[in-house]
Design a protein around this motif. Sequence first.
Motif, PDB file in Angstrom:
ATOM      1  N   SER A 284       1.275  -0.925  -0.036  1.00 12.04           N
ATOM      2  CA  SER A 284      -0.168  -0.150   0.226  1.00 12.04           C
ATOM      3  C   SER A 284       1.008   0.770   0.047  1.00 12.04           C
ATOM      4  CB  SER A 284      -0.895   0.430   1.075  1.00 12.04           C
ATOM      5  OG  SER A 284      -0.950   0.952   1.404  1.00 12.04           O
ATOM      6  N   GLU A 285       0.490   1.617  -0.501  1.00 16.24           N
ATOM      7  CA  GLU A 285       2.023   2.907  -1.321  1.00 16.24           C
ATOM      8  C   GLU A 285       1.031   4.153   0.287  1.00 16.24           C
ATOM      9  OE1 GLU A 285       4.270   4.090  -2.501  1.00 16.24           O
ATOM     10  OE2 GLU A 285       4.237   5.811  -2.263  1.00 16.24           O
ATOM     11  N   ARG A 286      -0.531   4.055   0.202  1.00 14.92           N
ATOM     12  CA  ARG A 286      -0.786   4.828   1.400  1.00 14.92           C
ATOM     13  C   ARG A 286      -0.353   5.033   2.836  1.00 14.92           C
ATOM     14  NH1 ARG A 286      -3.067   3.572   4.800  1.00 14.92           N
ATOM     15  NH2 ARG A 286      -3.846   4.824   6.151  1.00 14.92           N
ATOM     16  N   ALA A 287      -0.137   2.992   3.023  1.00 11.82           N
ATOM     17  CA  ALA A 287       0.274   3.314   3.895  1.00 11.82           C
ATOM     18  C   ALA A 287       2.266   3.905   4.111  1.00 11.82           C
ATOM     19  CB  ALA A 287       0.166   1.603   5.100  1.00 11.82           C
ATOM     20  N   ARG A 288       2.655   3.122   3.027  1.00 12.76           N
ATOM     21  CA  ARG A 288       3.820   4.318   3.561  1.00 12.76           C
ATOM     22  C   ARG A 288       3.817   5.176   3.169  1.00 12.76           C
ATOM     23  NH1 ARG A 288       6.311   5.474  -1.541  1.00 12.76           N
ATOM     24  NH2 ARG A 288       8.889   6.251  -0.964  1.00 12.76           N
ATOM     25  N   THR A 289       3.694   6.315   2.654  1.00 15.02           N
ATOM     26  CA  THR A 289       3.756   7.336   2.502  1.00 15.02           C
ATOM     27  C   THR A 289       2.930   8.036   3.717  1.00 15.02           C
ATOM     28  OG1 THR A 289       3.226   7.567   0.162  1.00 15.02           O
ATOM     29  CG2 THR A 289       3.011   9.584   1.553  1.00 15.02           C
ATOM     30  N   ALA A 290       1.948   7.109   5.044  1.00 12.23           N
ATOM     31  CA  ALA A 290       1.659   8.217   6.240  1.00 12.23           C
ATOM     32  C   ALA A 290       3.176   7.604   6.631  1.00 12.23           C
ATOM     33  CB  ALA A 290      -0.002   7.807   6.127  1.00 12.23           C
ATOM     34  N   ILE A 291       3.372   6.656   6.823  1.00 11.14           N
ATOM     35  CA  ILE A 291       4.494   6.318   7.314  1.00 11.14           C
ATOM     36  C   ILE A 291       5.509   7.453   7.300  1.00 11.14           C
ATOM     37  CG2 ILE A 291       6.196   4.301   8.479  1.00 11.14           C
ATOM     38  CD1 ILE A 291       4.340   2.181   7.662  1.00 11.14           C
ATOM     39  N   LEU A 292       6.188   7.012   6.664  1.00 13.09           N
ATOM     40  CA  LEU A 292       7.684   8.430   6.935  1.00 13.09           C
ATOM     41  C   LEU A 292       6.981  10.067   6.641  1.00 13.09           C
ATOM     42  CD1 LEU A 292       8.568   6.978   3.073  1.00 13.09           C
ATOM     43  CD2 LEU A 292       9.571   6.814   5.117  1.00 13.09           C
TER      44      LEU A 292
ATOM     45  N   LYS B 280       1.209  -1.533  13.273  1.00 13.67           N
ATOM     46  CA  LYS B 280       3.193  -1.537  13.276  1.00 13.67           C
ATOM     47  C   LYS B 280       3.275  -2.458  12.595  1.00 13.67           C
ATOM     48  CE  LYS B 280       3.196  -2.744  18.306  1.00 13.67           C
ATOM     49  NZ  LYS B 280       4.249  -2.945  18.944  1.00 13.67           N
ATOM     50  N   GLN B 281       2.809  -4.011  12.659  1.00 15.18           N
ATOM     51  CA  GLN B 281       3.266  -5.330  11.554  1.00 15.18           C
ATOM     52  C   GLN B 281       3.195  -4.702  10.263  1.00 15.18           C
ATOM     53  OE1 GLN B 281       4.236  -7.857  13.194  1.00 15.18           O
ATOM     54  NE2 GLN B 281       4.871  -7.927  11.046  1.00 15.18           N
ATOM     55  N   THR B 282       2.871  -3.415   9.835  1.00 14.40           N
ATOM     56  CA  THR B 282       2.751  -2.432   8.362  1.00 14.40           C
ATOM     57  C   THR B 282       3.956  -2.199   8.511  1.00 14.40           C
ATOM     58  OG1 THR B 282       0.957  -2.561   7.727  1.00 14.40           O
ATOM     59  CG2 THR B 282       2.373  -1.532   6.682  1.00 14.40           C
ATOM     60  N   ILE B 283       4.565  -1.695   9.219  1.00 15.91           N
ATOM     61  CA  ILE B 283       5.651  -1.104   9.415  1.00 15.91           C
ATOM     62  C   ILE B 283       7.362  -2.049   9.176  1.00 15.91           C
ATOM     63  CG2 ILE B 283       7.931   0.299  11.294  1.00 15.91           C
ATOM     64  CD1 ILE B 283       4.932   1.906  11.829  1.00 15.91           C
ATOM     65  N   TYR B 284       6.950  -2.833  10.429  1.00 10.33           N
ATOM     66  CA  TYR B 284       8.007  -4.242  10.837  1.00 10.33           C
ATOM     67  C   TYR B 284       8.112  -4.934   9.662  1.00 10.33           C
ATOM     68  CZ  TYR B 284       8.681  -2.591  15.288  1.00 10.33           C
ATOM     69  OH  TYR B 284       9.594  -2.384  16.741  1.00 10.33           O
ATOM     70  N   ARG B 285       7.470  -4.747   8.457  1.00 16.87           N
ATOM     71  CA  ARG B 285       7.397  -5.757   7.565  1.00 16.87           C
ATOM     72  C   ARG B 285       8.236  -5.536   6.271  1.00 16.87           C
ATOM     73  NH1 ARG B 285       3.109  -8.459   6.893  1.00 16.87           N
ATOM     74  NH2 ARG B 285       1.430  -6.542   6.928  1.00 16.87           N
ATOM     75  N   TRP B 286       8.566  -3.698   6.202  1.00 19.97           N
ATOM     76  CA  TRP B 286       8.544  -3.369   5.300  1.00 19.97           C
ATOM     77  C   TRP B 286      10.305  -2.378   6.022  1.00 19.97           C
ATOM     78  CZ3 TRP B 286       7.095  -4.410   1.334  1.00 19.97           C
ATOM     79  CH2 TRP B 286       5.795  -5.281   0.892  1.00 19.97           C
ATOM     80  N   TRP B 287      10.278  -2.742   7.498  1.00 20.16           N
ATOM     81  CA  TRP B 287      11.092  -1.386   7.648  1.00 20.16           C
ATOM     82  C   TRP B 287      12.242  -2.451   8.657  1.00 20.16           C
ATOM     83  CZ3 TRP B 287       7.692   1.406   6.281  1.00 20.16           C
ATOM     84  CH2 TRP B 287       7.768   2.613   5.031  1.00 20.16           C
ATOM     85  N   LYS B 288      13.634  -2.437   9.060  1.00 16.47           N
ATOM     86  CA  LYS B 288      14.041  -3.254  10.201  1.00 16.47           C
ATOM     87  C   LYS B 288      14.471  -2.484  11.625  1.00 16.47           C
ATOM     88  CE  LYS B 288      18.649  -3.846   9.925  1.00 16.47           C
ATOM     89  NZ  LYS B 288      19.494  -1.735   9.635  1.00 16.47           N
TER      90      LYS B 288
END
Lengths: 196, 196, 196, 196
Positions: free
Chosen positions: A11-19, A47-55
């Motif tokens: 999800s680009e939406r999630a990625r952008t919101a996190i950054l 939280k899992q969405t963060i841990y899935r893509w960043w360490k």
Amino acid sequence: MSEPSPTRPRSERARTAILAATRDLVAEVGYEQMSIEGIAARAHVGKQTIYRWWKSKSAILAECVLEGLILPSRELPPDTGDLRDDLLVWFRGALHELGDPANASLLRGLVSAAADDPDLAAVLYERLTGPQEASMAARLREAEADGEIDSALTSTAVIEMLFGTIVYRILSRLDVGPDLADGLIDTLFDGLRGAK
Amino acid sequence: MSEPSPTRPRSERARTAILAATRDLVAEVGYEQMSIEGIAARAHVGKQTIYRWWKSKSAILAECVLEGLILPSRELPPDTGDLRDDLLVWFRGALHELGDPANASLLRGLVSAAADDPDLAAVLYERLTGPQEASMAARLREAEADGEIDSALTSTAVIEMLFGTIVYRILSRLDVGPDLADGLIDTLFDGLRGAK
Amino acid sequence: MSEPSPTRPRSERARTAILAATRDLVAEVGYEQMSIEGIAARAHVGKQTIYRWWKSKSAILAECVLEGLILPSRELPPDTGDLRDDLLVWFRGALHELGDPANASLLRGLVSAAADDPDLAAVLYERLTGPQEASMAARLREAEADGEIDSALTSTAVIEMLFGTIVYRILSRLDVGPDLADGLIDTLFDGLRGAK
Amino acid sequence: MSEPSPTRPRSERARTAILAATRDLVAEVGYEQMSIEGIAARAHVGKQTIYRWWKSKSAILAECVLEGLILPSRELPPDTGDLRDDLLVWFRGALHELGDPANASLLRGLVSAAADDPDLAAVLYERLTGPQEASMAARLREAEADGEIDSALTSTAVIEMLFGTIVYRILSRLDVGPDLADGLIDTLFDGLRGAK
DNA sequence: ATCTAAACGAGACGGTACGTCGAGTCTTACC
DNA sequence: GGTAAGACTCGACGTACCGTCTCGTTTAGAT
């Protein structure tokens, strides 16, 4: 030649919101105080969405830097033919930026993060100094060919000296002001012995 | 002028053990990973004894620095009459010290701590650069009087440039080696245009 | 035959202040929440002075009871010749006292303390039931001789039943009111089958 | 009427382990000495999992009681037609159970907990006396109708007297033995004046 | 009147447990 | 299979008290 998987894309939406949440939080509360839970909450993301893509926390920060969301790279000014003037303009601008406490705070956050994450450090320095270093190397060579300078000093060393001064000033919070830019550039070109 | 109260004095044993444990742990695991519980356990001390006397992890570190337990201040070498040689010797030594990964790690810890604790930053820079800056200022003035140099550059700026380079190199982990010392000192004295 | 020590005697002032502070605190915050540090502070006394003379929180409480500072023992009323009336008056009075929430709270504190300190339990029950039990035993025997009652029931059992009812009511906080006193005393004398 | 949210359900495994650990610990070390950390460790559970679902140590204990994990309710024996015999059997059994020190210790723990937690007290007494009181009330009425007894004494008062005696005996640790059961039941039915 | 040794007030000490926060992992229902 | 939500185990936080240990001061005998 089929697509590898018939599955839901990231999800680009999630990625952008996190950054974006990370960018905001690091400036607001600082790197140490910023938590992954805080980012998730602010971004309305699991939280899992963060841990899935960043360490790690610093890895998100690294991506922010790569995206240019924080500390947009200050390019060397266009080549006017006078390397000394160009550097002076650039260095004054860099020091001026640090007058904004938000920028200073943010740079401190990045320094803190870089201090204990080599990967972030690499990304950060590649990103922040890479472009400058490349053009710096070219210009130094050019200036040497033109007889403007006469030095074996590598572009890395020059970069190191200039950025080092910036970082040092940020850390020491001495708030010396941008006036030292002139003195430093003078010294860089003429040396302590002064121009003849 | 009355004494505050006649009560059990602070335990020097505990204080020393805490500082020693902190010094060891910050080198072993880094500033971020070092916990106050870890310090207390290593020092065989109650947590409350730490919180009674220090308000944060970084405050303990600051006292370690003040006690000279970590990063013992590298003094400028004795004045040989040649400022340039003296600085070269000093700078080579400083860069050499960073060859030891333990020292590099420790300095990164201090930088990280200083980035989010202004008080520690103040102590650190006072302690690390204070003595050098004083003698540096004297020598610059002297060298200027002798005609050895001809520059309005303040001692602060020189210090900033040299220490900044060190810090920058530590953070970037580029491991450029001590050879750049010569180039930098050359540039500092002769400028990019080189000696005449 | 010499006196054991020519030294400063125990301070009555401190002892009294500690007992008073304990009495107040157990009623204010309850037994569990009452701390020895709190007692020391309230009594303007060093902690060591407490530990020198008592071995636990409940031991202080025990002394309070022995001093009559809390739960002053409710004596059986004077012998009017009618044991049944005397007991009724006594029991009504006891239940009435529990109408005061402060007394109820205090008794709960004592029960809680007694539950995990056998020594306090012993003191408490000796103190609270001892006098009653003695006179109760005498009166039971006397009443038996007079033909007023005809039972092998020991005074302990009677005490146990009456005090047990009180404690149970305090713990259950059912707030049933003192009216049950009549029913219980009736049953005690006449039994469930009622008087003939 | 919307469901709050679709998320991970509470772990039954954790809940059960916590209750079991609590049941064991309260018997082993007593209520006061039992710590929430101890429960968490014994149950291999994070402390937060306990705090998420219970607000206090005594609340966990209350749930243990409700689950029948501790002090399983001792039912009145089946109606044999003779209330007096039935009560005698029941009371002897109850007093016999307290011969086991583990049971006595556990009951002391519950009493201590109930003394400073009204909620636990309510649960405890509802659970422990509720069923008995209901059937007791029915039997008393029946016995009254049959002419077996002739008393206005409420079931609550009878329960209070019998349970009160048990609790009192537990607290006083007088260890009087189960023989008093007969005397008490005799008195309960015949009164101190004895049977005619 | 002086001496002296224990009691005193204060509070620092090494610890244990508290109740909270966040880390990184997992398990749901939903899309 | 990605996602929002949030429960899970675990570890550290900073605080409150525990019971012990110094401190310097006080104070009642004994001399």
